[in-house]
Design an enzyme around this catalytic site. Structure first.
Site, mmCIF file in Angstrom:
data_model
loop_
_atom_site.group_PDB
_atom_site.id
_atom_site.type_symbol
_atom_site.label_atom_id
_atom_site.label_comp_id
_atom_site.label_asym_id
_atom_site.label_seq_id
_atom_site.Cartn_x
_atom_site.Cartn_y
_atom_site.Cartn_z
ATOM 1 N N ASN A 1 -29.547 -10.806 12.034
ATOM 2 C CA ASN A 1 -29.981 -12.103 11.517
ATOM 3 C C ASN A 1 -29.324 -13.203 12.366
ATOM 4 O O ASN A 1 -28.105 -13.354 12.360
ATOM 5 C CB ASN A 1 -29.558 -12.222 10.051
ATOM 6 N N THR A 2 -30.134 -13.967 13.063
ATOM 7 C CA THR A 2 -29.592 -14.999 13.952
ATOM 8 C C THR A 2 -29.265 -16.288 13.207
ATOM 9 O O THR A 2 -28.777 -17.245 13.809
ATOM 10 C CB THR A 2 -30.610 -15.317 15.064
ATOM 11 N N ARG A 3 -29.535 -16.310 11.925
ATOM 12 C CA ARG A 3 -29.336 -17.532 11.134
ATOM 13 C C ARG A 3 -28.145 -17.378 10.196
ATOM 14 O O ARG A 3 -28.076 -16.434 9.424
ATOM 15 C CB ARG A 3 -30.607 -17.809 10.326
ATOM 16 N N LEU A 4 -27.214 -18.308 10.289
ATOM 17 C CA LEU A 4 -26.067 -18.288 9.381
ATOM 18 C C LEU A 4 -26.502 -18.724 7.982
ATOM 19 O O LEU A 4 -27.259 -19.690 7.833
ATOM 20 C CB LEU A 4 -24.984 -19.244 9.871
#
Length: 350
Positions: A1-4
């Site tokens: 997942n590249t999104r925090l």
């Protein structure tokens, strides 16, 4: 997942890892320095989101200027992530989150108490927020006992979202004492605040307004003392300090866990406000009119959708509180309106 995720500080608190730094390193083509099995889990962390919203009005987003903004003091196990400061304006165009408060502890109870202390220190004035709502949740015995499920808020709604009552005599006395002592120094005899009266004992009276209520208050000869931004009140040998901060003509006083905005009562403004709301429906927040669903002369039923307002990426319906006839429309589609602006005048059916 590249999104925090918004809650990533909780993960960082219990692992001691900097996930943002990891993101940057991975984006540069580097490998993660450890495996999932090597990730440490230490202690407990809790996060709350501080929003500009009105819990008493279905959590509608709030807009306005941050006339007062004080974050909790830094310290071990304490973290505040925010993007605002005192004087900033919260507009209807973006998400209303002001910041996040994260507390870490060796166990859940230490983290909870630490977070409760942070919420007690936080102060926001000038617009509505969920700060007091968050504090009531974290302080609730059921939350402390980890008796949690999706029915938590509805189950304890009367305690978490209490209906505001009449402000008591002690509050008004404290507000008057803080208000008069926080006035900026003036020049000349008319700026004296000691209540001098020729041939009579000194007396100071103030007509104050707060939360739609007003009171004429006469101060005692020895009112509570304001030291800096702390109003010191002694009762039965116990001294308590209440935050009291002046911002221009408004005093912000913390009382029973709530921050109240106190100002001098304006009788003309009170009459005008009463006339404005008589039979009128107003905008609950700043926003854009996206749909007007009625026309002048149209009969409507209670609960019928009249106008749709868009603010902060959400649509909000203005509905008829009771049956009646549309007497006037004060808005049109595409128009920007301010909070409190009259939108529709409804003539109720007799």
């Amino acid at each position: 997942n590249t999104r925090l995720q918004v809650e990533h500080p909780v993960t960082e608190a219990i692992t001691g890892l900097d996930l943002v730094a990891w993101q940057i390193r991975v984006a540069q083509g580097e490998a993660l320095p450890i495996t999932q099995a090597q990730v440490p889990l230490i202690g407990h962390a809790i996060e709350v989101r501080l929003y500009a919203e009105d819990p008493s009005n279905d959590f509608l987003p709030a807009t306005g200027q941050l006339a007062l903004y004080r974050e909790s003091a830094p310290g071990p196990g304490r973290r505040v992530d925010s993007g605002v400061e005192q004087g900033d304006s919260v507009s209807p165009f973006y998400d209303p989150m002001l910041g996040k408060l994260i507390a870490w502890g060796e166990d859940r109870e230490q983290a909870r108490l630490r977070l409760l202390s942070m919420l007690d220190e936080f102060a926001v004035g000038g617009l509505r927020t969920n700060l007091s709502f968050l504090r009531r949740i974290i302080a609730h015995p059921a939350f402390a006992a980890a008796e949690l499920d999706t029915g938590f808020i509805p189950r304890y709604q009367d305690e978490l979202l209490p209906v505001p009552g009449a402000l008591g005599d002690e509050f008004w006395q404290a507000a008057a004492a803080a208000f008069i002592q926080s006035l900026p120094a003036g020049d000349g005899p008319w700026a004296d605040t000691r209540g001098f009266r020729a041939g009579l004992p000194a007396e100071v009276s103030l007509h104050l307004s707060c939360n739609g209520q007003d009171r004429l208050v006469t101060l005692p000869t020895q009112p509570p003392l304001l030291r800096g931004e702390q109003l010191l009140i002694e009762h039965q040998g116990v001294r308590r300090a209440h935050l009291a901060v002046r911002s221009e003509s408004t005093l912000y006083l913390r009382w029973d866990g709530e921050l109240h905005a106190v100002s001098l009562f304006d009788p003309i403004a009170a009459v005008e406000a009463g006339q404005l709301h008589q039979g009128g429906l107003t905008a609950p927040m700043n926003g854009s009119i996206v749909r007007v669903l009625v026309e002048v002369g149209q009969a409507v039923e209670a609960g019928m959708q009249l106008v749709v307002l868009e603010a902060m990426k959400m649509e909000h319906s203005i509905r008829a509180p009771q049956a009646g006839v549309i007497k006037a429309l004060f808005c049109e589609e595409g128009e920007m309106v301010a909070e409190g602006c009259a939108l529709v005048e409804l003539e109720t059916a007799d």
